[in-house]
Design an enzyme around this catalytic site. Structure first.
Site, PDB file in Angstrom:
ATOM      1  N   LYS A 147       2.078  -3.786   6.693  1.00 32.90           N
ATOM      2  CA  LYS A 147       2.514  -4.032   5.237  1.00 32.90           C
ATOM      3  C   LYS A 147       4.074  -3.754   5.059  1.00 32.90           C
ATOM      4  CE  LYS A 147      -1.819  -4.782   3.593  1.00 32.90           C
ATOM      5  NZ  LYS A 147      -1.937  -5.879   2.859  1.00 32.90           N
ATOM      6  N   SER A 192       0.778  -1.399   0.002  1.00 32.15           N
ATOM      7  CA  SER A 192       0.053   0.027   0.017  1.00 32.15           C
ATOM      8  C   SER A 192       0.837   1.317   0.143  1.00 32.15           C
ATOM      9  CB  SER A 192      -0.888  -0.051   1.377  1.00 32.15           C
ATOM     10  OG  SER A 192      -1.352   1.200   1.493  1.00 32.15           O
ATOM     11  N   TYR A 222      -1.387  -0.493  10.637  1.00 28.85           N
ATOM     12  CA  TYR A 222      -1.855  -1.262   9.417  1.00 28.85           C
ATOM     13  C   TYR A 222      -0.703  -0.982   8.376  1.00 28.85           C
ATOM     14  CZ  TYR A 222      -3.433  -1.569   4.553  1.00 28.85           C
ATOM     15  OH  TYR A 222      -3.508  -1.996   3.118  1.00 28.85           O
TER      16      TYR A 222
HETATM   17  P1  NAD Z   1     -11.086  -6.509   1.258  1.00 27.38           P
HETATM   18  O1  NAD Z   1     -11.264  -6.812   2.474  1.00 27.38           O
HETATM   19  O2  NAD Z   1     -12.079  -6.400   0.332  1.00 27.38           O
HETATM   20  O3  NAD Z   1     -10.482  -8.128   0.528  1.00 27.38           O
HETATM   21  C1  NAD Z   1      -9.598  -8.731   1.604  1.00 27.38           C
HETATM   22  C2  NAD Z   1     -10.024 -10.335   1.452  1.00 27.38           C
HETATM   23  O4  NAD Z   1      -9.221 -11.256   2.324  1.00 27.38           O
HETATM   24  C3  NAD Z   1     -11.379 -10.471   2.271  1.00 27.38           C
HETATM   25  O5  NAD Z   1     -12.086 -11.035   1.231  1.00 27.38           O
HETATM   26  C4  NAD Z   1     -11.223 -11.174   3.452  1.00 27.38           C
HETATM   27  O6  NAD Z   1     -12.432 -11.786   3.527  1.00 27.38           O
HETATM   28  C5  NAD Z   1      -9.853 -11.766   3.206  1.00 27.38           C
HETATM   29  N1  NAD Z   1      -9.305 -12.034   4.420  1.00 27.38           N
HETATM   30  C6  NAD Z   1      -8.892 -11.275   5.390  1.00 27.38           C
HETATM   31  N2  NAD Z   1      -8.121 -12.215   6.192  1.00 27.38           N
HETATM   32  C7  NAD Z   1      -8.149 -13.145   5.909  1.00 27.38           C
HETATM   33  C8  NAD Z   1      -7.530 -14.216   6.452  1.00 27.38           C
HETATM   34  N3  NAD Z   1      -6.742 -14.382   7.539  1.00 27.38           N
HETATM   35  N4  NAD Z   1      -7.735 -15.452   5.591  1.00 27.38           N
HETATM   36  C9  NAD Z   1      -8.186 -15.758   4.369  1.00 27.38           C
HETATM   37  N5  NAD Z   1      -8.847 -14.505   4.011  1.00 27.38           N
HETATM   38  C10 NAD Z   1      -8.484 -13.367   4.646  1.00 27.38           C
HETATM   39  O7  NAD Z   1      -9.878  -5.830   0.899  1.00 27.38           O
HETATM   40  P2  NAD Z   1      -9.258  -5.105  -0.476  1.00 27.38           P
HETATM   41  O8  NAD Z   1      -9.876  -3.744  -0.834  1.00 27.38           O
HETATM   42  O9  NAD Z   1      -9.733  -6.038  -1.544  1.00 27.38           O
HETATM   43  O10 NAD Z   1      -7.868  -5.068  -0.349  1.00 27.38           O
HETATM   44  C11 NAD Z   1      -6.959  -6.513  -0.521  1.00 27.38           C
HETATM   45  C12 NAD Z   1      -5.588  -6.136  -0.305  1.00 27.38           C
HETATM   46  O11 NAD Z   1      -5.044  -4.943  -0.795  1.00 27.38           O
HETATM   47  C13 NAD Z   1      -5.388  -6.218   1.303  1.00 27.38           C
HETATM   48  O12 NAD Z   1      -4.209  -6.625   1.628  1.00 27.38           O
HETATM   49  C14 NAD Z   1      -5.268  -4.554   1.641  1.00 27.38           C
HETATM   50  O13 NAD Z   1      -4.658  -4.211   2.614  1.00 27.38           O
HETATM   51  C15 NAD Z   1      -4.431  -4.239   0.114  1.00 27.38           C
HETATM   52  N6  NAD Z   1      -4.703  -2.830  -0.077  1.00 27.38           N
HETATM   53  C16 NAD Z   1      -6.140  -2.253  -0.286  1.00 27.38           C
HETATM   54  C17 NAD Z   1      -6.284  -0.819  -0.343  1.00 27.38           C
HETATM   55  C18 NAD Z   1      -7.768  -0.542  -0.399  1.00 27.38           C
HETATM   56  O14 NAD Z   1      -7.883   0.708  -0.409  1.00 27.38           O
HETATM   57  N7  NAD Z   1      -8.608  -1.170  -0.802  1.00 27.38           N
HETATM   58  C19 NAD Z   1      -4.938  -0.184  -0.560  1.00 27.38           C
HETATM   59  C20 NAD Z   1      -3.970  -0.734  -0.402  1.00 27.38           C
HETATM   60  C21 NAD Z   1      -3.558  -1.959  -0.157  1.00 27.38           C
HETATM   61  C1  WQD Z   2      -9.191   9.784   0.962  1.00 26.30           C
HETATM   62  C2  WQD Z   2      -9.273  11.559   0.801  1.00 26.30           C
HETATM   63  C3  WQD Z   2      -9.455  12.265   3.094  1.00 26.30           C
HETATM   64  C4  WQD Z   2     -13.237  10.254   4.125  1.00 26.30           C
HETATM   65  C5  WQD Z   2      -6.915   5.011   2.732  1.00 26.30           C
HETATM   66  C6  WQD Z   2      -5.717   4.112   3.472  1.00 26.30           C
HETATM   67  C7  WQD Z   2      -4.774   3.619   2.643  1.00 26.30           C
HETATM   68  C8  WQD Z   2      -5.466   2.757   1.542  1.00 26.30           C
HETATM   69  C9  WQD Z   2      -6.405   3.648   0.966  1.00 26.30           C
HETATM   70  C10 WQD Z   2      -5.015   0.537   2.275  1.00 26.30           C
HETATM   71  C11 WQD Z   2      -8.645  12.143   2.040  1.00 26.30           C
HETATM   72  C12 WQD Z   2     -10.882  12.550   2.471  1.00 26.30           C
HETATM   73  C13 WQD Z   2     -12.119  10.798   3.571  1.00 26.30           C
HETATM   74  C14 WQD Z   2     -14.194  11.250   4.450  1.00 26.30           C
HETATM   75  C15 WQD Z   2     -13.004  13.033   3.571  1.00 26.30           C
HETATM   76  N1  WQD Z   2      -5.778   1.503   2.109  1.00 26.30           N
HETATM   77  N2  WQD Z   2     -11.904  12.088   3.129  1.00 26.30           N
HETATM   78  N3  WQD Z   2     -14.047  12.430   4.317  1.00 26.30           N
HETATM   79  O1  WQD Z   2      -6.925   7.848   3.667  1.00 26.30           O
HETATM   80  O2  WQD Z   2      -6.164   8.190   1.190  1.00 26.30           O
HETATM   81  O3  WQD Z   2      -6.250   5.935   2.245  1.00 26.30           O
HETATM   82  O4  WQD Z   2      -7.393   4.058   1.814  1.00 26.30           O
HETATM   83  O5  WQD Z   2      -4.095   0.188   2.109  1.00 26.30           O
HETATM   84  O6  WQD Z   2      -3.738   2.870   3.553  1.00 26.30           O
HETATM   85  O7  WQD Z   2      -5.187   5.081   4.544  1.00 26.30           O
HETATM   86  O8  WQD Z   2      -8.230   7.249   1.751  1.00 26.30           O
HETATM   87  O9  WQD Z   2     -10.825   7.417   1.284  1.00 26.30           O
HETATM   88  O10 WQD Z   2     -10.026   7.695   3.656  1.00 26.30           O
HETATM   89  O11 WQD Z   2      -9.537   9.199   1.966  1.00 26.30           O
HETATM   90  O12 WQD Z   2     -12.863  14.154   3.265  1.00 26.30           O
HETATM   91  O13 WQD Z   2     -15.237  10.727   5.230  1.00 26.30           O
HETATM   92  O14 WQD Z   2     -10.843  11.714   1.223  1.00 26.30           O
HETATM   93  O15 WQD Z   2      -9.196  13.377   3.911  1.00 26.30           O
HETATM   94  O16 WQD Z   2      -8.037  13.528   1.510  1.00 26.30           O
HETATM   95  P1  WQD Z   2      -6.748   7.480   2.218  1.00 26.30           P
HETATM   96  P2  WQD Z   2      -9.703   8.022   2.167  1.00 26.30           P
END
Ligand code: NAD
Ligand code: WQD
Length: 350
Positions: free
Chosen positions: A165, A137, A161
Site C-alpha cells: 500500500k 490503509s 500488505y
Molecule cells: P474486498 O476483497 O472485499 O474487495 C476487493 C475487490 O477487488 C474484490 O471484489 C476482489 O475480487 C477484487 N480484486 C482483487 N484483486 C483483483 C484484481 N487483480 N483484478 C480485479 N479485481 C480484483 O476488500 P475491501 O475490504 O472492499 O477493500 C477494498 C480496498 O480497500 C482494498 O484495496 C483494501 O486493501 C483496501 N482497504 C481495506 C480495508 C478493510 O479493512 N476492509 C482497510 C484499509 C484498506
Molecule cells: C481489530 C482489533 C485485534 C481479531 C486490520 C488490518 C488493517 C486493515 C483493517 C486493511 C485488534 C482484535 C481481532 C480477533 C481480537 N485492513 N482482535 N480477536 O488488525 O486493526 O486491522 O484490518 O487495510 O490493515 O491490519 O483489525 O479486525 O483484525 O483487529 O481480539 O480474533 O480486534 O487485536 O485490537 P486490525 P482486526
C-alpha cells in the site's frame, strides 16, 4: 463528471461505494476478477436502487477482468468509448487485503496490488483519464498508541500488505510529480471499515479464513463460531483490550464521493487523507455494544497478544472533515445494528 471506473467494485467497500455513486446519478464501470467477491453483490446493489425506484440498468457496466492483465483494463476503457461514456475518474479498490495472507504469499500481494496499479495507471494515461482515488490503509503508519494518527505521521509498515500500500502511494506521488499539471490523485487511508448498508442487501461477505474482529463477532452471535478470542487484555488502553477506529462502510463509501468531487473541483494535486471517525472503541466495548444493541450473546475468552498488533490505532480525521466537506454520521451502535441486520438476512453470505 459522469462516468467512473470502479476497480474491485464487487467487493465489500467497492459495492457500498457503487451504491452511493449510482444514487448520485453517476454511470459506473466495474472491473472485478471476483477473486474475493461475486457478481451477486452488484446485483444486490441494483436491487436496493430498484426498491427506491432508481433505474440503474443502463448506468452500471460490470466487466469481469483482472487488473494484473493490462488488456483487461484497456477493454473496459474501450467499452466506455464505444458507449460514448468517457471514463473521467477511477476509484481503485481492487487489491488483496489480508495481512496474514500477505506474509504467506508476498509475491501475490506485490503482483496484485503494485503491478495491478501500474497497469491501471498506464491504461489511464493511454485513455487520458487522470483523476484517481486510491484505497490505502492506516496499516501504512508506524502506530503511536498515545495519540491520534495524522497524515504527516511516520509511515513504517510491518507486513508485506502494508508495504504494497505504501509503495503504491509512492508510485502515485512520483507519477503526480512527473506531470503536476495533469494528475489529480487522492490516497485514502481507511481505518477499520465495518458494518453494512442499512437495507441488509449488501454487506461484508468474507471468503476464506476470517481474521478481522467484526465478521467474527457476527459469526459468534449467529452460533457459527463458539467464541471470540480477544488478543490481549494487558494493553495500555481503557480496559486492557485493543482500541481501533471502526468506521461504518457507508460513511466510508460517502467519503469516496466527497473525495471525487473535491479532486475534480480543485487544481491538480496529490493528497493523502485519513478516513476514520476519530473515535476509539476497545474490543470489549465493541462486543458489549453489539450484545446490547442486538440483544444477543457474544462469548469470548482472552488470548495472548497477536504478533504485529498495537494498543490503539485511531484517526485524526480533521483533514477529511475540513477539505472534503465530509463527516462520518453513523456511530458504533449503527455499525452493530446494520452488520447484524445483514448477517440475519444473509446467514450464508451472498
Ligand atoms: P474486498 O476483497 O472485499 O474487495 C476487493 C475487490 O477487488 C474484490 O471484489 C476482489 O475480487 C477484487 N480484486 C482483487 N484483486 C483483483 C484484481 N487483480 N483484478 C480485479 N479485481 C480484483 O476488500 P475491501 O475490504 O472492499 O477493500 C477494498 C480496498 O480497500 C482494498 O484495496 C483494501 O486493501 C483496501 N482497504 C481495506 C480495508 C478493510 O479493512 N476492509 C482497510 C484499509 C484498506
Ligand atoms: C481489530 C482489533 C485485534 C481479531 C486490520 C488490518 C488493517 C486493515 C483493517 C486493511 C485488534 C482484535 C481481532 C480477533 C481480537 N485492513 N482482535 N480477536 O488488525 O486493526 O486491522 O484490518 O487495510 O490493515 O491490519 O483489525 O479486525 O483484525 O483487529 O481480539 O480474533 O480486534 O487485536 O485490537 P486490525 P482486526
Amino acid at each position: 463528471m459522469k462516468s467512473i471506473l470502479v476497480t474491485g467494485g464487487a467487493g465489500f467497500i467497492g459495492s457500498h461505494t457503487c451504491l452511493v455513486l449510482l444514487e448520485n446519478g453517476l454511470d459506473i464501470f466495474v472491473i472485478d476478477s471476483f477473486i474475493n467477491s461475486s457478481q451477486i453483490s452488484i446485483e444486490k446493489v441494483c436491487l436496493v436502487l430498484k426498491n427506491v425506484n432508481v433505474d440503474v440498468e443502463s448506468k452500471i457496466h460490470l466487466i469481469k477482468g483482472d487488473i494484473k492483465v493490462k488488456s483487461d483494463i484497456e477493454k473496459v476503457f474501450q467499452i466506455s468509448q464505444k458507449l460514448n461514456k468517457k471514463i473521467e475518474a477511477v476509484i481503485h479498490f481492487a487489491g488483496l487485503k489480508s495481512v496474514s495472507d500477505s506474509i504467506l504469499e508476498p509475491i501475490s500481494y506485490w503482483e496484485n496490488n503494485v503491478l495491478g496499479t501500474i497497469n491501471l495507471c498506464r491504461t489511464m494515461e493511454k485513455f487520458d483519464c487522470k483523476n484517481l482515488v486510491f484505497s490505502s490503509s492506516a496499516t501504512v503508519y508506524k502506530a503511536k498508541s498515545n495519540r491520534l494518527l495524522n497524515e504527516n505521521d511516520l509511515c513504517e509498515p510491518i507486513n508485506p500488505y502494508g508495504h504494497t500500500k505504501l509503495t503504491v502511494e509512492r508510485i502515485l506521488h512520483h507519477l503526480f510529480n512527473s506531470k503536476k499539471s495533469e494528475w489529480r490523485i487522492a490516497c485514502l487511508r481507511y481505518f477499520n471499515p465495518v458494518g453494512a448498508h442499512e437495507s441488509g442487501y449488501i454487506g461484508e461477505n468474507p471468503l476464506g479464513k476470517i481474521y478481522n474482529i467484526y465478521p467474527q463477532i457476527t459469526r459468534v452471535a449467529m452460533g457459527k463460531q463458539s467464541e471470540i478470542k480477544i488478543f490481549g487484555s494487558d494493553w495500555q488502553t481503557k480496559d486492557g483490550t485493543g482500541v481501533r477506529d471502526y468506521i461504518h462502510v457507508m460513511d466510508l463509501a460517502e467519503g469516496h464521493l466527497s473525495a471525487l468531487i473535491y479532486l475534480t473541483e480543485e487544481k491538480p494535486q496529490f493528497i493523502t487523507i485519513n478516513l476514520g471517525t476519530g473515535i476509539g472503541t476497545s474490543v470489549l466495548e465493541f462486543i458489549r455494544i453489539f450484545e446490547k444493541v442486538n440483544n444477543v450473546e457474544v462469548p469470548f475468552s482472552f488470548e495472548n497478544r497477536r504478533i504485529g498488533d498495537n494498543a490503539s490505532v485511531v484517526a485524526d480525521n480533521s483533514l477529511a472533515k475540513s477539505i472534503l466537506n465530509w463527516l462520518p454520521t453513523r456511530n458504533i451502535e449503527d455499525i452493530c445494528k446494520d452488520g447484524w441486520n445483514w448477517q440475519l438476512k444473509n446467514p450464508n453470505g451472498y
